[in-house]
Motif scaffolding. Structure first.
Motif, mmCIF file in Angstrom:
data_model
loop_
_atom_site.group_PDB
_atom_site.id
_atom_site.type_symbol
_atom_site.label_atom_id
_atom_site.label_comp_id
_atom_site.label_asym_id
_atom_site.label_seq_id
_atom_site.Cartn_x
_atom_site.Cartn_y
_atom_site.Cartn_z
ATOM 1 N N LEU A 52 57.378 -20.869 33.902
ATOM 2 C CA LEU A 52 58.052 -19.725 34.044
ATOM 3 C C LEU A 52 57.834 -18.618 33.438
ATOM 4 C CD1 LEU A 52 60.847 -18.098 33.504
ATOM 5 C CD2 LEU A 52 60.963 -19.291 31.342
ATOM 6 N N GLN A 53 56.622 -19.359 32.231
ATOM 7 C CA GLN A 53 55.780 -18.098 31.103
ATOM 8 C C GLN A 53 54.597 -17.212 32.515
ATOM 9 O OE1 GLN A 53 53.671 -20.286 28.009
ATOM 10 N NE2 GLN A 53 51.735 -18.557 28.411
ATOM 11 N N GLU A 54 54.236 -18.125 33.658
ATOM 12 C CA GLU A 54 53.582 -17.340 34.473
ATOM 13 C C GLU A 54 54.092 -16.107 35.154
ATOM 14 O OE1 GLU A 54 51.445 -20.614 36.397
ATOM 15 O OE2 GLU A 54 49.921 -20.626 34.802
ATOM 16 N N VAL A 55 55.408 -16.914 35.781
ATOM 17 C CA VAL A 55 56.217 -15.358 36.077
ATOM 18 C C VAL A 55 56.508 -14.202 35.584
ATOM 19 C CG1 VAL A 55 58.898 -14.967 37.441
ATOM 20 C CG2 VAL A 55 57.580 -17.548 37.708
ATOM 21 N N LEU A 56 56.587 -14.547 34.682
ATOM 22 C CA LEU A 56 57.146 -13.521 33.380
ATOM 23 C C LEU A 56 56.270 -12.711 32.824
ATOM 24 C CD1 LEU A 56 60.097 -15.609 30.692
ATOM 25 C CD2 LEU A 56 60.095 -13.585 33.093
ATOM 26 N N GLN A 57 54.531 -13.525 32.598
ATOM 27 C CA GLN A 57 53.577 -12.741 33.004
ATOM 28 C C GLN A 57 53.322 -11.433 33.374
ATOM 29 O OE1 GLN A 57 51.062 -15.673 30.923
ATOM 30 N NE2 GLN A 57 50.913 -14.581 28.847
ATOM 31 N N ARG A 58 52.860 -12.585 35.209
ATOM 32 C CA ARG A 58 52.849 -11.532 35.960
ATOM 33 C C ARG A 58 54.120 -9.792 35.963
ATOM 34 N NH1 ARG A 58 52.773 -15.882 38.983
ATOM 35 N NH2 ARG A 58 54.277 -16.273 39.461
ATOM 36 N N MET A 59 54.906 -10.327 36.167
ATOM 37 C CA MET A 59 55.700 -8.865 36.289
ATOM 38 C C MET A 59 55.868 -8.404 34.420
ATOM 39 S SD MET A 59 56.530 -9.910 38.711
ATOM 40 C CE MET A 59 57.621 -8.413 39.166
ATOM 41 N N HIS A 60 54.561 -8.063 34.029
ATOM 42 C CA HIS A 60 54.487 -7.797 32.521
ATOM 43 C C HIS A 60 55.350 -8.078 31.805
ATOM 44 C CE1 HIS A 60 51.203 -6.627 34.169
ATOM 45 N NE2 HIS A 60 51.591 -6.332 35.001
ATOM 46 N N GLY A 82 57.902 -10.074 28.612
ATOM 47 C CA GLY A 82 58.347 -10.677 27.325
ATOM 48 C C GLY A 82 57.731 -12.375 27.405
ATOM 49 N N LEU A 83 57.316 -12.923 26.498
ATOM 50 C CA LEU A 83 57.978 -14.696 26.861
ATOM 51 C C LEU A 83 59.100 -14.784 26.082
ATOM 52 C CD1 LEU A 83 54.148 -15.641 25.195
ATOM 53 C CD2 LEU A 83 54.777 -15.572 27.315
ATOM 54 N N PRO A 84 59.627 -15.600 26.468
ATOM 55 C CA PRO A 84 60.640 -16.799 26.480
ATOM 56 C C PRO A 84 60.594 -17.024 25.067
ATOM 57 C CG PRO A 84 59.559 -18.521 27.872
ATOM 58 C CD PRO A 84 59.017 -17.265 27.871
ATOM 59 N N LEU A 85 61.798 -16.803 24.141
ATOM 60 C CA LEU A 85 62.082 -17.457 22.746
ATOM 61 C C LEU A 85 63.043 -18.626 23.129
ATOM 62 C CD1 LEU A 85 63.182 -14.451 21.725
ATOM 63 C CD2 LEU A 85 60.732 -14.867 21.393
ATOM 64 N N TYR A 86 62.204 -19.991 22.336
ATOM 65 C CA TYR A 86 63.307 -21.236 22.534
ATOM 66 C C TYR A 86 63.842 -21.042 20.599
ATOM 67 C CZ TYR A 86 60.839 -22.277 26.843
ATOM 68 O OH TYR A 86 60.425 -21.715 27.888
ATOM 69 N N ILE A 122 67.534 -20.881 25.039
ATOM 70 C CA ILE A 122 66.059 -19.887 25.894
ATOM 71 C C ILE A 122 66.550 -18.720 25.799
ATOM 72 C CG2 ILE A 122 66.616 -20.573 28.493
ATOM 73 C CD1 ILE A 122 63.501 -20.283 28.853
ATOM 74 N N ASP A 123 66.067 -17.394 25.590
ATOM 75 C CA ASP A 123 66.151 -16.093 25.875
ATOM 76 C C ASP A 123 65.042 -15.602 26.498
ATOM 77 O OD1 ASP A 123 69.015 -15.703 24.583
ATOM 78 O OD2 ASP A 123 68.137 -16.705 22.485
ATOM 79 N N ILE A 124 65.691 -14.682 27.012
ATOM 80 C CA ILE A 124 64.446 -13.634 27.971
ATOM 81 C C ILE A 124 64.918 -12.235 27.388
ATOM 82 C CG2 ILE A 124 63.143 -13.490 30.003
ATOM 83 C CD1 ILE A 124 63.309 -16.120 30.835
ATOM 84 N N PRO A 125 64.945 -11.652 26.478
ATOM 85 C CA PRO A 125 64.846 -10.051 26.380
ATOM 86 C C PRO A 125 65.705 -9.955 27.448
ATOM 87 C CG PRO A 125 64.289 -11.147 24.229
ATOM 88 C CD PRO A 125 64.171 -12.721 25.418
ATOM 89 N N ASP A 126 63.767 -9.099 27.724
ATOM 90 C CA ASP A 126 63.869 -8.373 28.916
ATOM 91 C C ASP A 126 64.369 -7.827 30.110
ATOM 92 O OD1 ASP A 126 61.810 -7.343 27.103
ATOM 93 O OD2 ASP A 126 60.359 -8.568 28.616
ATOM 94 N N LEU A 127 64.718 -10.087 30.827
ATOM 95 C CA LEU A 127 65.753 -10.191 31.492
ATOM 96 C C LEU A 127 67.526 -10.021 30.976
ATOM 97 C CD1 LEU A 127 63.664 -12.318 33.894
ATOM 98 C CD2 LEU A 127 63.998 -9.704 33.979
#
Length: 131
Positions: A61-69, A71-75, A93-98
Motif C-alpha cells: 500500500l505504501q509503495e502504491v501511494l508513494q508511486r502516485m505521490h 501521503g502515507l496512510p495513518l493507522y 486506516i485513513d488515507i486522507p488524499d483519497l
C-alpha cells in the motif's frame, strides 16, 4: 494452545502444517506429499508477482501511494477487546488524499494494521490507481 491463544500463533500453525506434510510423506511418499503441498499453496503462489513477492499489505500500500505521490496512510487503534491472553485489535486506516477510512481486525495491532491495509488495497479507489 486454544486457551492461551497459541492456536493463532504463526509458529504453532507452521509446526502443525509441517507435521501434516511429514505424515503425508511418511504414509504416501514424496509424490503424494508434493501433490498435497502444491494443491494447498498453488492458489497463493499463482497470485505472486515480482512487485508483490515477499511484501506485506502495508508495504504494498505504501509503495502504491508513494508511486502516485500521495501521503502515507495513518493507522489508529480504535478498540482492543477481550482478555489479555485473547485480545482482538481493531485499527482504522485513513488515507486522507483519497478519502479512504477503513477498519481492520486482528489478534495483534500488527495483524489489524495488515488487515486494514489489505482492505485499502482491495478498495475501488486503490484499484483504480493501479490501473
Amino acid at each position: 494452545e486454544k486457551h492461551t491463544g497459541g492456536n493463532h500463533r504463526p509458529s504453532t500453525i507452521a509446526d502443525a502444517v509441517e507435521a501434516i506434510f511429514g505424515a503425508v510423506f511418511t504414509d504416501g511418499g514424496f509424490e503424494e506429499a508434493q501433490t498435497v503441498i502444491i494443491r494447498l499453496y498453488e492458489p497463493m503462489l499463482s497470485q505472486l508477482t515480482p512487485t508483490t513477492l515477499g511484501k506485506d499489505a502495508k508495504t504494498n500500500l505504501q509503495e502504491v501511494l508513494q508511486r502516485m505521490h500521495f501521503g502515507l496512510p495513518l493507522y489508529d487503534i480504535v478498540e482492543i477487546r477481550g482478555a489479555p491472553h485473547d485480545q482482538e485489535f481493531e485499527v482504522r486506516i485513513d488515507i486522507p488524499d483519497l478519502g479512504i477510512s477503513l477498519t481492520g481486525v486482528g489478534k495483534s495491532r500488527r495483524q489489524a494494521e495488515q488487515d486494514a491495509a489489505q482492505k485499502a488495497l482491495d478498495s475501488e479507489a486503490i484499484r483504480n490507481l493501479k490501473g
